[in-house]
Design an enzyme around this catalytic site. Sequence first.
Site, PDB file in Angstrom:
ATOM      1  N   ASP A   1      -7.175  18.646 -15.435  1.00  0.00           N
ATOM      2  CA  ASP A   1      -7.518  17.282 -15.843  1.00  0.00           C
ATOM      3  C   ASP A   1      -7.115  17.147 -17.309  1.00  0.00           C
ATOM      4  O   ASP A   1      -7.753  17.712 -18.193  1.00  0.00           O
ATOM      5  CB  ASP A   1      -9.017  17.065 -15.646  1.00  0.00           C
ATOM      6  CG  ASP A   1      -9.478  15.663 -16.055  1.00  0.00           C
ATOM      7  OD1 ASP A   1      -8.745  14.988 -16.807  1.00  0.00           O
ATOM      8  OD2 ASP A   1     -10.586  15.262 -15.657  1.00  0.00           O
TER       9      ASP A   1
ATOM     10  N   ARG B   1       0.838  -1.198   0.000  1.00  0.00           N
ATOM     11  CA  ARG B   1       0.000   0.000   0.000  1.00  0.00           C
ATOM     12  C   ARG B   1       0.873   1.248   0.000  1.00  0.00           C
ATOM     13  O   ARG B   1       0.558   2.251  -0.644  1.00  0.00           O
ATOM     14  CB  ARG B   1      -0.944   0.005   1.214  1.00  0.00           C
ATOM     15  CG  ARG B   1      -1.712   1.312   1.347  1.00  0.00           C
ATOM     16  CD  ARG B   1      -2.866   1.256   2.349  1.00  0.00           C
ATOM     17  NE  ARG B   1      -2.595   0.510   3.541  1.00  0.00           N
ATOM     18  CZ  ARG B   1      -1.864   0.943   4.578  1.00  0.00           C
ATOM     19  NH1 ARG B   1      -1.285   2.132   4.533  1.00  0.00           N
ATOM     20  NH2 ARG B   1      -1.700   0.181   5.643  1.00  0.00           N
TER      21      ARG B   1
ATOM     22  N   TYR C   1     -16.429  16.703 -15.915  1.00  0.00           N
ATOM     23  CA  TYR C   1     -16.905  15.317 -15.915  1.00  0.00           C
ATOM     24  C   TYR C   1     -17.983  15.145 -14.838  1.00  0.00           C
ATOM     25  O   TYR C   1     -17.849  15.642 -13.721  1.00  0.00           O
ATOM     26  CB  TYR C   1     -15.718  14.391 -15.678  1.00  0.00           C
ATOM     27  CG  TYR C   1     -16.074  12.977 -15.310  1.00  0.00           C
ATOM     28  CD1 TYR C   1     -16.919  12.209 -16.112  1.00  0.00           C
ATOM     29  CD2 TYR C   1     -15.567  12.395 -14.159  1.00  0.00           C
ATOM     30  CE1 TYR C   1     -17.253  10.911 -15.773  1.00  0.00           C
ATOM     31  CE2 TYR C   1     -15.881  11.093 -13.815  1.00  0.00           C
ATOM     32  CZ  TYR C   1     -16.731  10.363 -14.617  1.00  0.00           C
ATOM     33  OH  TYR C   1     -17.061   9.080 -14.269  1.00  0.00           O
TER      34      TYR C   1
ATOM     35  N   LYS D   1      -8.496   5.840 -19.379  1.00  0.00           N
ATOM     36  CA  LYS D   1      -8.790   6.289 -20.739  1.00  0.00           C
ATOM     37  C   LYS D   1      -7.564   6.124 -21.653  1.00  0.00           C
ATOM     38  O   LYS D   1      -7.062   5.017 -21.808  1.00  0.00           O
ATOM     39  CB  LYS D   1      -9.295   7.724 -20.706  1.00  0.00           C
ATOM     40  CG  LYS D   1     -10.364   8.002 -19.633  1.00  0.00           C
ATOM     41  CD  LYS D   1     -11.576   7.106 -19.723  1.00  0.00           C
ATOM     42  CE  LYS D   1     -12.745   7.564 -18.867  1.00  0.00           C
ATOM     43  NZ  LYS D   1     -12.526   7.610 -17.415  1.00  0.00           N
TER      44      LYS D   1
END
Length: 384
Positions: free
Chosen positions: A176, A51, A103, A201
Site C-alpha cells: 500500500d 463497466r 489502515y 488521498k
Amino acid sequence: MSTYPHFGTDAIHAGQDPDQWSSKAVVPPIVMSATYKQRIPGQPDLYEYSRSDNPTRGVFERCIAALEGAKHGIAAGSGLGATTLLCQLLKSGDHVIAMDDCYGGTYRFFTAIMSKYGVEFDFIDLTDISLMEKTIKPNTKMIWAESLTNPTLKYTDIEAVVKLSKQNKDCIVVVDNTFMTPYFLRPLELGATIVYHSVTKYLNGHSDVVMGAICTNDDELGSKLKYFANACGIVPSPFDCFLANRGMKTLHVRMREHQKNATAVAQFLETSPFVEKVIYPGLPSHPQHELMKKQAKGFSGMVTFYIKGNLQKFFDAVKVFTLAESLGGFESLVEHPWSMTHASIPKEKREAIGVLDTLIRVSVGLEETEDLVADLEQALKASQ
C-alpha cells in the site's frame, strides 16, 4: 544519462496524447456514455460497456501505471474497492500476513469480511523480519505491507520482505503506497508484485474523489484484476477518473511542498514541551530513517505525535488545520485515529500497536509553512 522522461513529465503526459481523440483535445474529455455502438454483434471496436472499460478511465490507468513504473494500471471505485479486487486472488484456506499497524478499514475488511470465507490472517510487525520468518507458512499466498503505516508511520524493508516471500512460489507481495506515492517510492522497483493506492488521498490531492488503484508488472495478475474489476463492478465513474487524472498532473509539485511543510511541522513538534513524542520518517529519531534514505526518495507529508494536554481543547483551537478524516489533500487536516479512522480495531489491539488516545495524526497541507507551525503552537498552548 538520466532516465527520460522524468516523473513530472510522465505525470503530465503519460496516457494523455491528444491524438487519441477525434477532437485532438489537450485535456482528456469526460466520456460519460455507458455503452458504445457495435458494427458487428459481439465484436466491439474499442469499447462496448463502461463497466468493462471507459476512455476516461483508461487515460487515468495508463498515467498511474507510468508513474509506478508498471505495465498495468487498474482503477477501482474506492481504496477498499481495490482491496476487494485484490482479495479475489485468494481462496479458502489461504494465509495472509499483514502489517499490524495497517489502515483500520483494511483491518476491518480482512477480519470481518474475508475471514468469513476461510482466509486466515496474521497481523504482525513487518519491520521485524525475524518475526515474519516465524509467521510465514506453506499456504501463505499474500503479504500485505504499507510503505508507511497508518497512523504510526513505520516503514517496512520491502526488499527483505520480497526476498523472504520467495520461499513460497505463489506468494505475492502487495505494498500500500498511499502515504508515500510513486514520487517518493516505487515498490515494484524493489521487487513488490503489486502496488495499491487509495487514490482519494495524495494522487487526487483535492479531497473531492473517492477512488482506488492497483498497479503491477505481472501480465497474468494484470489480466485477472482487470477481469475482477469488470466482473465485480467495482469501477469508478468517468468523472472521478477525470478529476484524479487532473490531480496527478501536479503530484510531483505538491509532494515536494507537502514534505517541506511536514519537515518544518515535525521539527517544531519535537521542540514543544506539550508533545510527548513525534513520529516522522524524515527525522533522524525515526527508527527506519536510514533504511528509507536507501529505498525511498523522500518522506512524504504525514506526521504523528502524542500530545500532552486536552485533546478537545486542541481540536477546538486549531484554525488552519481542520479536524477531519482522510489525508493527502492540499488542505491540512488533523484527526484522532483512536476514535475516528481506527475505531473499528479492538481497544487492546489499538493499544498494542501504539494507537493511543493521545495520538494525533497530521496530514500536512500546502498552506504557508509559518502559518502551519504557528497554528499548532497556539493550539498546543490552548490544550494545557
